[in-house]
Design an enzyme around this catalytic site. Structure first.
Site, mmCIF file in Angstrom:
data_model
loop_
_atom_site.group_PDB
_atom_site.id
_atom_site.type_symbol
_atom_site.label_atom_id
_atom_site.label_comp_id
_atom_site.label_asym_id
_atom_site.label_seq_id
_atom_site.Cartn_x
_atom_site.Cartn_y
_atom_site.Cartn_z
ATOM 1 N N ASP A 46 29.704 -23.321 4.027
ATOM 2 C CA ASP A 46 31.144 -23.253 3.804
ATOM 3 C C ASP A 46 31.817 -24.041 4.934
ATOM 4 O O ASP A 46 31.174 -24.503 5.879
ATOM 5 C CB ASP A 46 31.635 -21.803 3.743
ATOM 6 C CG ASP A 46 32.954 -21.708 2.979
ATOM 7 O OD1 ASP A 46 33.613 -22.750 2.784
ATOM 8 O OD2 ASP A 46 33.353 -20.598 2.580
HETATM 9 C C1 BGC Z 1 36.348 -21.703 1.334
HETATM 10 C C2 BGC Z 1 35.504 -22.219 0.195
HETATM 11 C C3 BGC Z 1 35.914 -23.608 -0.178
HETATM 12 C C4 BGC Z 1 35.876 -24.495 1.044
HETATM 13 C C5 BGC Z 1 36.229 -25.938 0.762
HETATM 14 C C6 BGC Z 1 36.469 -22.683 2.460
HETATM 15 O O1 BGC Z 1 37.403 -22.278 3.399
HETATM 16 O O2 BGC Z 1 35.804 -20.487 1.794
HETATM 17 O O3 BGC Z 1 35.600 -21.356 -0.902
HETATM 18 O O4 BGC Z 1 35.079 -24.085 -1.200
HETATM 19 O O5 BGC Z 1 36.773 -23.986 2.001
HETATM 20 O O6 BGC Z 1 37.551 -26.092 0.469
#
Ligand code: BGC
Length: 756
Positions: free
Chosen positions: A281
Site C-alpha cells: 500500500d
Molecule cells: C490506500 C489504498 C489505495 C492507495 C493508492 C492508499 O492510501 O490505502 O487503498 O489503493 O492509497 O491510492
C-alpha cells in the site's frame, strides 16, 4: 470412452494454458537476461506523479527515472493522451523499452460512479455488482488504465472506521461472493482484452479490524477468527483469479502485513497458490520504520523477503535493494522473482505486444459516461438503497404531492459521489432535487437547506480537505435556516429531509468516534418534527450510524449511502415508487457506540442472553440492550413478504448426503417486490466455540402481489465446515439448525442431525 470425450476439451484447455505459460516464461526469461540489476529493481518501483495522493510523499524525478528504466508502473494519471506521453518515455527512451502499466483507485466506478461499495453490497445482487465492475473496467481502460486497485474486501465490524464505506460489510460469506463478482467484472476471463483490466484485491490482510476503528491502527486477532471471518473474501478473490494483491498497512501477529512472510508467502502463495504480483500500500514499506522494525534498508529487505514484489511510492526498494544485495541481506533470486511477477503481469495485459493498447483516443467519447452507463448507474443505485422504516406506508409518495424538501444534502452535487471517486466529476452528478423534478415534475417542491452538514469547526476543517468544500457554511445563522425549513414544512403535505454525512466523513483516514447525525442536522430534524407533518428521512452515509432518535421520530427512513452519478434520479425513483426498494443491510446498526463491535454472527458466550430480558450475571449492559437498532440483513419493501415454515428434506443425515431446505415465500402486499431470502446455519455442538449463526446462502426473489414461490437451498457438508483448533477446515457430527428468513434476527428454523 464417453468420459474421455467429456474431458478432452478440458485437457485441450490445460495444454493451451501450459503452452501459453511456457511462451510467457521464455519471453520473460529472455528479457530478464538482458536486464541490469538496476533495471530489475526499477521494475519493482510504482510511482505517482500526483493526482490522488493519500500520504505525505509524492514520487519525485519521475521523468528521469522513467528514462533510466527505474519505474515499473505509474498510478494517478488518467486519459489516453497523458498516459501515452508517459508510456512514450518508457517505450521510446528507456534502454530496454519495457512498457509501464497504469493503475488507479477505480473503486465504485470510474467516471460513471456507482454507489459506494458498502451500498452496492446491500443489493445482495451479484450480477448487478459484476455489471458495475464491468462498466468500470470498460471506462477505465478507455481512459488509458489497465490496473484497478479494487476490490477492497476487508471485513469490518466497527463502523467508527471510515473505510467500512469501501467494503462489503461484516459477513465473510457475502463478502466472498462479492469479491468473486468484482474480480469477474474487472478481469473478465483473463484480463487480456482491451476492455478488461487487472484487479487488485486489498488490503491484505485484516485491515478492517483496526483497533478502536482508528485508521492505520494495530490489529490483534486469534488465528481462528482470522481464518473463519476475515480471510475468506481475500481467498475468494484469489480463487477467482485476481491478478494482484495489495498488502495492508496494519500489523498481523506483531509483524506489519507488508513485511509479513507468513502472510505473503506461506499463506498467500504456498497455501492458496497465488501466482500474481503483490504490491504494497501507499508507502507501507517505509511505514515499517515507524512500526519500529528498523531503518529503510532493513524494512525494504524485510518486505522483499516476505514476498512483496512492488513498492508503492516509497522508493525503499529503489534506493536500498542494491546495497542489501551487496551486503547479503537479500538474494538475487528474490529480486528476480519479484521482477518476473511484474513482467508476467505486463505480458498478460498484452503490453509487450502493444504498449499502447489501452490508449485509444477514440474510446473515451464512445465509452465513458454514456447514456447507457448512466442508465445502469441509476438502476444499480436504486437497488442499493435500504428502507429502514416506513410507518403507515408513507412511502412511496404521490407524484403530485406538496413536499418540503429540506436538508443540506438535498441540493449538493459535491457530496453525491461518495468517497474514493477519484476520476469522478461531481458536477455531472444528479442531486436529489434534480432527481425529484425529473421523476415527479408535477410535485410541488419547496426547498430549504435547513442546516449545514455540521457546524463543528473541527469536523468541518478535517472534512473539507479536498476542494471544493463538501461542508458549505451558509451565510445565515442556524436559527434562520431552521426557521425557513419549518415555514416550508408548514405549507407542505410531507417533509423529505435529506441529511447525513458529507462524502469524506467516511473513507480513508475518516474515522469517527461519534457515528450519529451531526448536531446541526439533528436540531433541524427536531424542529421539523414539531410541525407534526409526516417526515421522510433520506440518509446519506458511508457507515452504519446510530439513529436512535431518528428511528423513533421519523415516519420513514430511506438509507441511500452515497449513490454515485445518478444518485438523485435513483432516490427519486424509489421515493415515488418507480422502483420498490429491495436492499438489505450488510452491517449491523448499533444503538450506541458502546455496543461496538456488534455483529449478527457473535458467539454465544457462557452466559447467553435473551434480548428481551435483562438479567444480573448475564452478558449484557446496564444501560442498553444487546440487540442492535437494525440487524444485519434488515431492509423493508413497499410490499410485505410472508415466510412459511422451514421444510427439510431429511432431519437425519449421514456423510456426504445433501439436504434441501425450503420455505414458501409469499408477496402478501399490493405491489411487486424483490426479497433477499437469507439462509443461516448454526452449529449446536462443536469442538470449538461457534457463532450463533452464519450466513451460508441467499437468493433474491421477485414476486408479483399475491404470488408465492418455494425457495430452496441445497445444503452440503461444505456449509457445516469451520476452522477447528488445528486450523483445519472441517465439520463435526452433531445437531445443526437451519434458519431461513428476511434478516438475521427474523428467521424460521428447523433442526437436523448430521453424522460423519
Ligand atoms: C490506500 C489504498 C489505495 C492507495 C493508492 C492508499 O492510501 O490505502 O487503498 O489503493 O492509497 O491510492
Amino acid at each position: 470412452m464417453k468420459k474421455l470425450f467429456a474431458i478432452l476439451p478440458v485437457l485441450f484447455a490445460v495444454q493451451l494454458f501450459a503452452q501459453s505459460d511456457a511462451k510467457m516464461n521464455a519471453f520473460v526469461t529472455n528479457l530478464m537476461s538482458k536486464m541490469t540489476l538496476e533495471e530489475k529493481i526499477g521494475q519493482l518501483n510504482l510511482v505517482t506523479p500526483g493526482g490522488a495522493v493519500t500520504g505525505s510523499v509524492v514520487s519525485k524525478g519521475v521523468d528521469e527515472n522513467l528514462r533510466k528504466g527505474f519505474v515499473g508502473g505509474l498510478f494517478g494519471i488518467t486519459g489516453p493522451e497523458k498516459v501515452r506521453q508517459a508510456q512514450d518515455i518508457a517505450v521510446k527512451n528507456s534502454r530496454l523499452k519495457i512498457p509501464l502499466f497504469f493503475g488507479l483507485d477505480v473503486i465504485h466506478g470510474h467516471k460513471t460512479l456507482f454507489p459506494i461499495p458498502l451500498g452496492l453490497s446491500c443489493s445482495w445482487d451479484m450480477a448487478l455488482i459484476e455489471r458495475s465492475a464491468r462498466i468500470a473496467a470498460t471506462e477505465a481502460t478507455a481512459d488509458g488504465l489497465c490496473w484497478a486497485f479494487s476490490p477492497m474486501v476487508d471485513i469490518a465490524r466497527d463502523p467508527r472506521w471510515g473505510r467500512v464505506s469501501e467494503g462489503s460489510g461484516e459477513d465473510p460469506y457475502l463478502g466472498s461472493e462479492i469479491a468473486k463478482a468484482m474480480v469477474r467484472g474487472y478481469q473478465g476471463k483473463d484480463y487480456s482484452s482491451t476492455n478488461t483490466l487487472m484487479a487488485c484485491v486489498k488490503h491484505f490482510a485484516l485491515y478492517g479490524a483496526a483497533e478502536a476503528g482508528r485508521d492505520y491502527n494495530s490489529v490483534d486477532m486469534s488465528k481462528i477468527k482470522m481464518y473463519e471471518y476475515y480471510l475468506p473474501p481475500y481467498k475468494a478473490a484469489v480463487d477467482a483469479g485476481v491478478g494482484s494483491v495489495m498488502s495492508s498497512f496494519n500489523d498481523i501477529d506483531a509483524v506489519p502485513a507488508t513485511g509479513n512472510k507468513w502472510l505473503l508467502t506461506d499463506l498467500l502463495r504456498r497455501q492458496w497458490g497465488f501466482k500474481g504480483l503483490v504490491v504494497s500500500d501507499y508507502t507501507s514499506v517505509n511505514e515499517m520504520v515507524n512500526h519500529s522494525l528498523g531503518d529503510l534498508q532493513t524494512v525494504s529487505a524485510l518486505a522483499l523477503h516476505a514476498g512483496l514484489d512492488m513498492d508503492m511510492v516509497g522508493e525503499g526498494f529503489l534506493t536500498t535493494l542494491k546495497k542489501s544485495l551487496k551486503e547479503g541481506k537479500v538474494t538475487q533470486k528474490q529480486i528476480d522473482d519479484a521482477c518476473r511477477r511484474i513482467l508476467e503481469a505486463k505480458y498478460k495485459l498484452g503490453l509487450f505486444t502493444d504498449p499502447y493498447r489501452y490508449m485509444d483516443e477514440s474510446r473515451p467519447a464512445k465509452e465513458i459516461l454514456t447514456p447507457e452507463t448512466r442508465k445502469a448507474a441509476r438502476e444499480i443505485a436504486a437497488r442499493s438503497f435500504v428502507l429502514l422504516k416506513n410507518d403507515a406506508q408513507l412511502l412511496p409518495l404521490k407524484k403530485d404531492a406538496s413536499i418540503a424538501l429540506v436538508g443540506p444534502l438535498a441540493d449538493s452535487k459535491r457530496n453525491m459521489l461518495g468517497t474514493w471517486s477519484v476520476a469522478g466529476d461531481f458536477t455531472k452528478a444528479i442531486t436529489v432535487i434534480e432527481g425529484i423534478k425529473n421523476v415527479a415534475p408535477g410535485a410541488k417542491i419547496t426547498y430549504a437547506k435547513g442546516a449545514n452538514i455540521s457546524d463543528d469547526s473541527m469536523l468541518i476543517k478535517r472534512t473539507n480537505v479536498f476542494p471544493p468544500d463538501e461542508i458549505e457554511i451558509d451565510k445565515r445563522s442556524p436559527a434562520e435556516m431552521i426557521a425557513e425549513a419549518v415555514a416550508a414544512a408548514k405549507n407542505a403535505d410531507v417533509i423529505v429531509a435529506v441529511v447525513g454525512e458529507a462524502a469524506d466523513m467516511t473513507g480513508e483516514a475518516s474515522s469517527r468516534s461519534d457515528i450519529g447525525l451531526p448536531e446541526s442536522q439533528l436540531e433541524l430534524l427536531k424542529a421539523l418534527a414539531k410541525t407534526g407533518k409526516p417526515m421522510v428521512m433520506v440518509l446519506f452515509n458511508g457507515r452504519a450510524m446510530t439513529l436512535n432518535w431518528e428511528s423513533k421520530n421519523m415516519n420513514s427512513i430511506l438509507d441511500v449511502w452515497f449513490g454515485g452519478t445518478e444518485a438523485g434520479n435513483a432516490i427519486a425513483d424509489v421515493l415515488f415508487g418507480n422502483y420498490n426498494p429491495s436492499g438489505k443491510l450488510t452491517s449491523t446498526f448499533p444503538r450506541n457506540v458502546g455496543q461496538i463491535p456488534i455483529i449478527y454472527n457473535h458467539k454465544h458466550t457462557g452466559r447467553p442472553f435473551n434480548n428481551e430480558e435483562w438479567a444480573k450475571f448475564k452478558s449484557n449492559y446496564l444501560d442498553v440492550s444487546n440487540d442492535p437498532l437494525y440487524p444485519f440483513g434488515f431492509g423493508l419493501s413497499y410490499t410485505t413478504f410472508t415466510y412459511g415454515d422451514v421444510k427439510l428434506s431429511k432431519t437425519d443425515l449421514k456423510g456426504n448426503e445433501t439436504l434441501t431446505a425450503l420455505v414458501t415465500l409469499t408477496n402478501s402486499g399490493k405491489v411487486a417486490g424483490e426479497e433477499v431470502v437469507q439462509m443461516y446455519v448454526a452449529d449446536v455442538v462443536a469442538s470449538v466455540t461457534r457463532s450463533v449463526k452464519d450466513l451460508k446462502g441467499f437468493q433474491k426473489i421477485l414476486l408479483q402481489p399475491g404470488e408465492s414461490k418455494e425457495v430452496s437451498f441445497k445444503i452440503t457438508t461444505e456449509q457445516l465446515k469451520f476452522f477447528n483448533s488445528n486450523l483445519k477446515w472441517d465439520w463435526e457430527s452433531g445437531d445443526f439448525i437451519i434458519h431461513i428468513g428476511t434478516n438475521s434476527s427474523e428467521v424460521k428454523s428447523g433442526k437436523i442431525n448430521w453424522k460423519k
